[in-house]
Design a protein around this motif. Structure first.
Motif, PDB file in Angstrom:
ATOM      1  N   UNK A  96       0.833  -1.198   0.000  1.00  0.00           N
ATOM      2  CA  UNK A  96       0.000   0.000   0.000  1.00  0.00           C
ATOM      3  C   UNK A  96       0.875   1.258   0.000  1.00  0.00           C
ATOM      4  N   UNK A  97       0.324   2.326  -0.533  1.00  0.00           N
ATOM      5  CA  UNK A  97       0.973   3.630  -0.504  1.00  0.00           C
ATOM      6  C   UNK A  97       0.098   4.548   0.336  1.00  0.00           C
ATOM      7  N   UNK A  98       0.715   5.291   1.264  1.00  0.00           N
ATOM      8  CA  UNK A  98      -0.050   6.233   2.072  1.00  0.00           C
ATOM      9  C   UNK A  98       0.875   7.300   2.633  1.00  0.00           C
ATOM     10  N   UNK A  99       0.371   8.047   3.620  1.00  0.00           N
ATOM     11  CA  UNK A  99       1.176   9.087   4.237  1.00  0.00           C
ATOM     12  C   UNK A  99       1.125  10.411   3.514  1.00  0.00           C
ATOM     13  N   UNK A 100       0.378  10.483   2.445  1.00  0.00           N
ATOM     14  CA  UNK A 100       0.305  11.714   1.670  1.00  0.00           C
ATOM     15  C   UNK A 100      -1.089  12.290   1.665  1.00  0.00           C
ATOM     16  N   UNK A 101      -1.316  13.157   0.693  1.00  0.00           N
ATOM     17  CA  UNK A 101      -2.590  13.841   0.587  1.00  0.00           C
ATOM     18  C   UNK A 101      -3.035  13.922  -0.862  1.00  0.00           C
ATOM     19  N   UNK A 102      -4.350  14.095  -1.028  1.00  0.00           N
ATOM     20  CA  UNK A 102      -4.919  14.283  -2.357  1.00  0.00           C
ATOM     21  C   UNK A 102      -5.869  15.476  -2.305  1.00  0.00           C
ATOM     22  N   UNK A 103      -5.810  16.283  -3.334  1.00  0.00           N
ATOM     23  CA  UNK A 103      -6.622  17.493  -3.449  1.00  0.00           C
ATOM     24  C   UNK A 103      -7.771  17.249  -4.408  1.00  0.00           C
ATOM     25  N   UNK A 104      -8.958  17.696  -4.031  1.00  0.00           N
ATOM     26  CA  UNK A 104     -10.102  17.717  -4.943  1.00  0.00           C
ATOM     27  C   UNK A 104     -10.181  19.139  -5.498  1.00  0.00           C
ATOM     28  N   UNK A 105      -9.780  19.351  -6.772  1.00  0.00           N
ATOM     29  CA  UNK A 105      -9.761  20.709  -7.316  1.00  0.00           C
ATOM     30  C   UNK A 105     -11.132  21.379  -7.404  1.00  0.00           C
ATOM     31  N   UNK A 106     -12.192  20.593  -7.440  1.00  0.00           N
ATOM     32  CA  UNK A 106     -13.538  21.177  -7.513  1.00  0.00           C
ATOM     33  C   UNK A 106     -13.927  21.867  -6.220  1.00  0.00           C
ATOM     34  N   UNK A 107     -13.523  21.289  -5.085  1.00  0.00           N
ATOM     35  CA  UNK A 107     -13.917  21.838  -3.784  1.00  0.00           C
ATOM     36  C   UNK A 107     -12.777  22.562  -3.082  1.00  0.00           C
ATOM     37  N   UNK A 108     -11.545  22.255  -3.469  1.00  0.00           N
ATOM     38  CA  UNK A 108     -10.380  22.807  -2.792  1.00  0.00           C
ATOM     39  C   UNK A 108     -10.013  22.045  -1.535  1.00  0.00           C
ATOM     40  N   UNK A 109     -10.772  20.998  -1.198  1.00  0.00           N
ATOM     41  CA  UNK A 109     -10.491  20.212   0.006  1.00  0.00           C
ATOM     42  C   UNK A 109      -9.279  19.312  -0.214  1.00  0.00           C
ATOM     43  N   UNK A 110      -8.481  19.174   0.837  1.00  0.00           N
ATOM     44  CA  UNK A 110      -7.329  18.280   0.826  1.00  0.00           C
ATOM     45  C   UNK A 110      -7.638  17.142   1.788  1.00  0.00           C
TER      46      UNK A 110
END
Length: 156
Positions: A96-110
């Motif tokens: 598995x890969x983790x420890x990071x973040x992903x951004x939703x460009x539509x909402x700006x939420x991370x």
């Protein structure tokens, strides 16, 4: 017998590079809209400083080519969506890969992020979540073939 061994050697040598590429999420991935399930964008996952990042390379919707991330914060506020780094800081832990973040460009939420590569290397199960992983959603991204990578609209 030598001819058949030669054919076997050629076959094995031709499959090893493909197998090596399948063992890594590095490459181009097609994402799909959560509501319409139509192809949405191409994400390029790459390694940088020991972690994986991903940026939007292209969109399948020509209307999105000039959009900017107005709802984003920090260094991504107002940045063009095409070229936007939406995945940061992912590291491998077993399968598995983790420890990071992903951004939703539509909402700006991370969101916190984790993903798992399918056994054959053709699918990436990407989960964005808040707090605990159970409070999130999973998208399935599909690995793009080399000739397919150029077919989406791009702004570069």
């Amino acid at each position: 017998m030598c001819a058949s061994l030669g054919l076997i050697a050629i076959f094995l040598m031709s499959t090893f590079p493909a197998m090596a590429a399948e063992g890594s999420p590095v490459g181009h991935w097609k994402t799909f809209d959560d509501k319409t399930h139509k192809a949405r964008a191409t994400i390029w996952i790459y390694e940088e400083n020991g972690t994986l990042s991903g940026r939007i390379e292209s969109s399948f919707n020509p209307e999105e080519l000039n959009e900017r991330c107005h709802k984003c914060s920090g260094d991504r506020k107002g940045a063009p969506v095409i070229g936007l780094v939406i995945l940061r800081g992912m590291t491998r832990h077993g399968s598995e890969y983790d420890g990071g973040e992903i951004l939703d460009p539509e909402t700006g939420y991370v969101y916190k992020c984790r993903f798992v590569l399918s056994g054959d290397g053709t699918k990436l199960l990407v989960r964005g979540y808040l707090g605990l992983s159970v409070f999130g959603r999973t998208q399935t991204w599909v690995r793009m073939e080399a000739q397919e990578s150029g077919s989406a609209s791009s702004n570069h």
